[in-house]
Design a protein around this motif. Structure first.
Motif, PDB file in Angstrom:
ATOM      1  N   GLU A 286       0.846  -1.208   0.000  1.00 33.14           N
ATOM      2  CA  GLU A 286       0.000   0.000   0.000  1.00 33.14           C
ATOM      3  C   GLU A 286       0.873   1.246   0.000  1.00 33.14           C
ATOM      4  O   GLU A 286       0.654   2.187  -0.756  1.00 33.14           O
ATOM      5  CB  GLU A 286      -0.925   0.054   1.229  1.00 33.14           C
ATOM      6  N   LEU A 287       1.885   1.241   0.880  1.00 33.73           N
ATOM      7  CA  LEU A 287       2.761   2.404   0.991  1.00 33.73           C
ATOM      8  C   LEU A 287       3.538   2.621  -0.313  1.00 33.73           C
ATOM      9  O   LEU A 287       3.619   3.744  -0.831  1.00 33.73           O
ATOM     10  CB  LEU A 287       3.732   2.191   2.166  1.00 33.73           C
ATOM     11  N   GLU A 288       4.068   1.533  -0.870  1.00 35.04           N
ATOM     12  CA  GLU A 288       4.837   1.645  -2.114  1.00 35.04           C
ATOM     13  C   GLU A 288       3.950   2.187  -3.244  1.00 35.04           C
ATOM     14  O   GLU A 288       4.377   3.053  -4.019  1.00 35.04           O
ATOM     15  CB  GLU A 288       5.414   0.277  -2.505  1.00 35.04           C
TER      16      GLU A 288
ATOM     17  N   GLN B 186       4.500   5.708  -5.136  1.00 38.07           N
ATOM     18  CA  GLN B 186       4.644   5.665  -6.595  1.00 38.07           C
ATOM     19  C   GLN B 186       3.683   6.669  -7.235  1.00 38.07           C
ATOM     20  O   GLN B 186       4.064   7.486  -8.078  1.00 38.07           O
ATOM     21  CB  GLN B 186       4.318   4.239  -7.063  1.00 38.07           C
ATOM     22  N   ASN B 187       2.407   6.608  -6.797  1.00 40.09           N
ATOM     23  CA  ASN B 187       1.371   7.470  -7.377  1.00 40.09           C
ATOM     24  C   ASN B 187       1.611   8.940  -7.112  1.00 40.09           C
ATOM     25  O   ASN B 187       1.265   9.794  -7.912  1.00 40.09           O
ATOM     26  CB  ASN B 187      -0.009   7.088  -6.839  1.00 40.09           C
ATOM     27  N   SER B 188       2.217   9.244  -5.962  1.00 42.28           N
ATOM     28  CA  SER B 188       2.424  10.663  -5.653  1.00 42.28           C
ATOM     29  C   SER B 188       3.814  11.138  -6.115  1.00 42.28           C
ATOM     30  O   SER B 188       4.235  12.240  -5.779  1.00 42.28           O
ATOM     31  CB  SER B 188       2.210  10.911  -4.156  1.00 42.28           C
ATOM     32  N   GLY B 189       4.522  10.275  -6.823  1.00 43.91           N
ATOM     33  CA  GLY B 189       5.812  10.673  -7.413  1.00 43.91           C
ATOM     34  C   GLY B 189       6.934  10.849  -6.386  1.00 43.91           C
ATOM     35  O   GLY B 189       7.943  11.488  -6.678  1.00 43.91           O
TER      36      GLY B 189
ATOM     37  N   ASP C 255      12.123   9.073  -4.259  1.00 41.93           N
ATOM     38  CA  ASP C 255      13.245   8.872  -3.325  1.00 41.93           C
ATOM     39  C   ASP C 255      12.818   8.017  -2.139  1.00 41.93           C
ATOM     40  O   ASP C 255      13.497   7.068  -1.760  1.00 41.93           O
ATOM     41  CB  ASP C 255      13.763  10.221  -2.802  1.00 41.93           C
ATOM     42  N   TYR C 256      11.652   8.399  -1.563  1.00 44.06           N
ATOM     43  CA  TYR C 256      11.124   7.614  -0.441  1.00 44.06           C
ATOM     44  C   TYR C 256      10.840   6.181  -0.891  1.00 44.06           C
ATOM     45  O   TYR C 256      11.127   5.227  -0.173  1.00 44.06           O
ATOM     46  CB  TYR C 256       9.833   8.238   0.099  1.00 44.06           C
ATOM     47  N   LEU C 257      10.269   6.066  -2.087  1.00 40.63           N
ATOM     48  CA  LEU C 257       9.914   4.745  -2.596  1.00 40.63           C
ATOM     49  C   LEU C 257      11.147   3.843  -2.648  1.00 40.63           C
ATOM     50  O   LEU C 257      11.135   2.711  -2.172  1.00 40.63           O
ATOM     51  CB  LEU C 257       9.281   4.876  -3.987  1.00 40.63           C
TER      52      LEU C 257
END
Ligand code: UTP
Length: 281
Positions: free
Chosen positions: A69-71, A75-78, A81-83
């Motif tokens: 869910e977090l990934e 991904q969707n919010s661009g 780096d966090y991803l």
């Protein structure tokens, strides 16, 4: 070589913070403590890690697992780096878990690893201690182990007022960094302490240690002490750790560790320094 990270302790000295969350998950700057410990093992070339967990420690497993869910949301919010960072945590190593049923001490926690270890020497890194150094602490021990093929224990000089909190060795100096161990004692009184060389929570253990853990009776604090089992080994070495150690087992040491490690981060260093100077005026 495989690594074992004991992380099943009750964290009593850190209550109430540890009532419903593991001490090993307390953050130091931006990462939970146990992530530093896993990273130390991985950067020493270890990719098979067994974490000893217990009741209330589920968040450790979740931390090193995928979080779809977090990934997906990153991904969707661009937020790439966090991803990347989040994905890399779950890909660091093969991490296995076994539960210590009752918190009977460090020796008992390590004995839970016997089946996984399967008769080979293995590394132990305490889940509540961060060691920072150019050559990772456990790698420093692996290098000594390669030469002596025996148990190697990381040690450092401990100030008098902290001796009573450590396992202490009695040894013969082989060179500036290495001692052949004659004896060990868990949490001695200063006046009874055989030296000021304290055991800091990193070990390479010979597999015979499992037999000796089974032999020892409960020691200091009614716990099965690893130090008592180490006394029964035929041969062991103490290696002075070259680097900086951060204990997070109690509130003051955790706070000091958090500040020191945060000050190493350029993005917050100046702001934090100014703030500390201001509040101390
Ligand atoms: P500590 O003695 O510092 O941890 O053990 P603790 O028992 O949680 O602390 P207090 O005394 O109650 O405050 C060092 C490491 O060994 C693990 C702990 O999780 C910690 O990482 N440990 C300790 C176990 O896995 N099992 C145990 O029975 C005891």
């Amino acid at each position: 070589m495989k690594a074992v990270i004991p992380a099943a302790g009750l964290g009593t000295r850190f209550l109430p913070a540890t009532k419903a969350q593991p001490k090993e998950m307390l953050p130091v700057f931006n990462k939970p403590t146990i992530q530093y410990v896993v990273e130390e093992a991985v950067s020493s070339g270890i990719d098979d890690i067994l974490i000893i967990t217990g009741k209330g420690k589920r968040s450790i497993e979740d931390h090193f697992d995928r979080s779809f869910e977090l990934e997906y949301s990153l991904q969707n919010s661009g937020k790439t780096d966090y991803l990347k960072e989040i994905e890399s945590i779950s890909e660091m190593a093969d991490i296995y878990y076994v539960r210590q049923k009752k918190q009977r001490g460090l020796g008992d926690a390590i004995s839970c690893a016997q089946k996984h270890i399967d008769g080979e020497p293995f590394a132990v890194l305490l889940g509540d201690t961060i060691a920072q150094s150019e050559i990772p602490c456990i790698k420093q021990l692996m290098n000594v182990h390669e030469k002596y093929k025996s148990t190697v224990i990381a040690i450092e000089e401990v100030p008098d007022e902290r001796i009573e909190r450590y396992g202490i060795i009695k040894g013969n100096k082989i060179n500036d960094n290495l001692y052949k161990i004659d004896d060990l004692v868990e949490k001695p009184k200063l006046e009874d302490s055989p030296s000021n060389l304290g055991i800091i929570g990193r070990y390479i253990l010979a597999p015979e240690i499992f037999d000796y853990i089974n032999e020892v009776s409960p020691g200091v604090g009614g716990e099965i002490q690893l130090t008592d089992a180490l006394r029964l080994l035929n041969e062991s070495y103490g290696c002075i750790f070259k680097g900086k150690l951060y204990d997070i087992g109690n509130t003051v040491d955790w706070l000091k560790s958090s500040i020191e490690i945060a000050l190493e981060h350029e993005e917050v260093r100046e702001e934090l320094k100014d703030y500390l100077l201001k509040i101390l005026q």
